[in-house]
Design a protein around this motif. Sequence first.
Motif, PDB file in Angstrom:
ATOM      1  N   ASN A  34       7.295  -4.528  19.257  1.00 11.46           N
ATOM      2  CA  ASN A  34       8.733  -4.659  19.490  1.00 11.46           C
ATOM      3  C   ASN A  34       9.321  -5.940  18.913  1.00 11.46           C
ATOM      4  O   ASN A  34      10.516  -6.191  19.061  1.00 11.46           O
ATOM      5  N   GLU A  73       1.863  -3.854  22.453  1.00 11.46           N
ATOM      6  CA  GLU A  73       3.210  -3.297  22.618  1.00 11.46           C
ATOM      7  C   GLU A  73       4.281  -4.370  22.432  1.00 11.46           C
ATOM      8  O   GLU A  73       5.361  -4.097  21.891  1.00 11.46           O
ATOM      9  N   ASN A 124      14.495  -1.381  25.427  1.00 18.09           N
ATOM     10  CA  ASN A 124      15.564  -0.559  24.860  1.00 18.09           C
ATOM     11  C   ASN A 124      16.663  -0.243  25.866  1.00 18.09           C
ATOM     12  O   ASN A 124      17.598   0.514  25.558  1.00 18.09           O
ATOM     13  N   LYS A 141      12.420  -5.805  16.478  1.00 13.02           N
ATOM     14  CA  LYS A 141      13.670  -5.283  17.039  1.00 13.02           C
ATOM     15  C   LYS A 141      14.228  -6.163  18.154  1.00 13.02           C
ATOM     16  O   LYS A 141      15.447  -6.232  18.346  1.00 13.02           O
ATOM     17  N   HIS A 142      13.346  -6.839  18.889  1.00 10.55           N
ATOM     18  CA  HIS A 142      13.784  -7.593  20.070  1.00 10.55           C
ATOM     19  C   HIS A 142      13.254  -9.018  20.062  1.00 10.55           C
ATOM     20  O   HIS A 142      12.071  -9.246  19.787  1.00 10.55           O
ATOM     21  N   THR A 159       8.439  -0.917  25.918  1.00 10.41           N
ATOM     22  CA  THR A 159       9.390  -0.514  24.884  1.00 10.41           C
ATOM     23  C   THR A 159      10.641   0.108  25.499  1.00 10.41           C
ATOM     24  O   THR A 159      11.769  -0.214  25.098  1.00 10.41           O
TER      25      THR A 159
END
Length: 276
Positions: free
Chosen positions: A72, A68, A265, A75-76, A261
């Motif tokens: 991500n 996981e 977010n 994006k992060h 996640t």
Amino acid sequence: MALVRERDGRRLHVKSKLMGESLVSKTFIEELKTAPQQRLFPDVNILKIGGQSICDRGVKVVPNIIKEIVANKEKHKMLITTGGGTRSRHIYTIGLELGMPTGIIAKFGSSISEQNALLISMLLSPWGGIKIGHDEIVKLSTYFSQDCIPVMHGMPPYDYFAIPPAKGRIPIHRTDVGTLILADLIGARSCIFIKDEKGLYSDDPKKNPKAVFIDKIGAKELMQRDQDDLIIERPCLEILQNSEVINQIQIINGMEEGNITKALNGENAGSIIYKE
């Protein structure tokens, strides 16, 4: 800066706001005006992977956490820290039985937490995982520009200079504290603690089935409650309350797919403790 000599001629000072101050005056500290704290890495998320709650579960849990985190990565930006877990408790026990001081016991904890950092960084290595030390915080921008996922052990570097607690000799500043201090230092976007419980409860739900889940609470209120047990180290509450750049921390159950996640977010995927 100008140099100023005392009237008796004995000492020479560099003229500044702190000139001649002892730095222990309450009145002086309260009245001292400083610039707002710079957020050095406001786009970086700090994730702490629990030792006993996650790392110690091995193949049954850790690979899914890694999966996981990797999902991500694009994006992060993430900086990972690790806890000590069962092995740190084992060496703490031996150290206490042999009369070791707090500083030595803290050093034991650092070595175990570092083992878990090595473990996690190796599992992440195909995707840029790299184990770093505390001194390498100044190189974070380089690591991120090279698309790395830095991993460091969460124990604060007090080690031999760990502050003796009021009772016992177990260091109170351990991996949760080290993670939050790091988040404050870099002005992180978020600070997420990945554990094996839904989040914060009124008591340890593993021991007390009647414990009530708390989805959101202020740090000051939680300190005033003075609960017998907490899912996070107690000094974290005061550190959060005093931080200029960290407004909240989140505790999630990493064993439930999707929670990491959601937390990254900005969603509440467990419990949020916020600065009041």
